[in-house]
Design an enzyme around this catalytic site. Structure first.
Site, mmCIF file in Angstrom:
data_model
loop_
_atom_site.group_PDB
_atom_site.id
_atom_site.type_symbol
_atom_site.label_atom_id
_atom_site.label_comp_id
_atom_site.label_asym_id
_atom_site.label_seq_id
_atom_site.Cartn_x
_atom_site.Cartn_y
_atom_site.Cartn_z
ATOM 1 N N GLU A 119 0.835 -1.210 0.000
ATOM 2 C CA GLU A 119 0.000 0.000 0.000
ATOM 3 C C GLU A 119 0.863 1.250 0.000
ATOM 4 O OE1 GLU A 119 -3.964 -1.598 2.342
ATOM 5 O OE2 GLU A 119 -2.255 -0.896 3.526
ATOM 6 N N GLU A 162 -3.330 -9.838 4.210
ATOM 7 C CA GLU A 162 -4.201 -9.514 5.341
ATOM 8 C C GLU A 162 -5.356 -10.489 5.485
ATOM 9 O OE1 GLU A 162 -2.277 -5.500 4.445
ATOM 10 O OE2 GLU A 162 -2.819 -7.317 3.360
#
Length: 259
Positions: free
Chosen positions: A110, A130
């Site tokens: 990210e 995640e």
């Protein structure tokens, strides 16, 4: 030991996340990164930043789970720019290059896609794991489907699988791949090219791109034509805007002053 190292050369700032063993980011490191990128944004002498990781194995694996186990809250104070200091920093109107020197996963991926240009070492690898930890890659869920084909982005988000630099380039997630020992040379070459360009135009491009994400084409064009965006208003009234036309007419290279 300072987890964020900086090197300044002329108009270029190199920022190295160097937090052994894996360059994971805890709350304190995120706040330091935010201060570094805020100062870069606000320094009129700096035009381009390079973000990389220390060592050859990790760019950044994202959130420091060990720090979380010791009390760092996932919804804690990440600092002025959000996680990693960059992805939520307001009015970042200067180019940022990510030089991905190794694994970029989770929040590290990210952070990587918060840059404007991404150069990857050939041994780098990527993932959004995640899902396997029972949580959401929140920023990636917002950004990734806008950067690469929707169905590819959804597969990566929903499976958490790993992919290599060649696949990342295939989907347009990175600009180019170079041998690891050439990564920083190439990043600096790109940074010097950008540093020689017109900073007011770069600022306008970044603001227009950012503002147009959720705007209709005609609406954003009206804002540009009416000089309702701050960077556009500055550009159209600037010495650099005149310099570009004069240099073209005089058949010479322009000299950009950023004003």
């Amino acid at each position: 030991m300072n987890p964020v190292k900086t090197k300044r050369d002329g108009a270029i700032l190199e920022v190295t996340l160097d937090r052994p063993k894996a360059n994971a980011i805890d709350l304190a490191t995120s706040r330091v990164m935010g201060e570094v990128f805020r100062d870069f944004r606000d320094d009129p002498e700096l035009r381009v930043a390079i973000l990389t990781g220390g060592g050859e194995k990790f760019f950044c694996p994202g959130w420091d789970l060990k720090a979380a186990a010791d009390g760092d809250a996932v919804d804690g104070d990440y600092g002025v720019g959000g996680f990693g200091g960059l992805q939520e920093l307001r009015d970042m109107n200067k180019p940022v290059i990510a030089a991905v020197n190794g694994i970029a996963c989770g929040g590290g991926l990210e952070l990587m896609i918060s840059a404007d240009i991404i150069i990857s070492a050939d041994h780098a690898s990527f993932a959004l794991p995640e899902i396997r930890s029972g949580t959401i890659a929140d920023a990636a869920s917002v950004k990734l489907p806008k950067r690469i084909p929707y169905h590819v982005a959804m597969e990566l988000l929903l499976t958490g699988r790993w992919f290599d630099a060649e696949e990342a380039k295939h989907w347009g997630l990175v600009n180019e791949i170079v041998p690891g020992d050439q990564l920083m040379d190439r990043a600096w070459e790109m940074a010097r090219l950008l540093a020689s360009g017109p900073p007011l135009v770069y600022a306008s491009i970044k603001e227009v791109v950012r503002e147009s994400e959720d705007a209709k084409f005609r609406d954003i064009m009206n804002q540009i034509q009416r000089r309702q965006l701050a960077t556009i208003d500055t550009l159209y009234g600037s010495e650099d805007n005149l310099e570009g036309a004069r240099a073209f007419a005089e058949k010479r290279d322009p000299v950009w002053k950023g004003k």
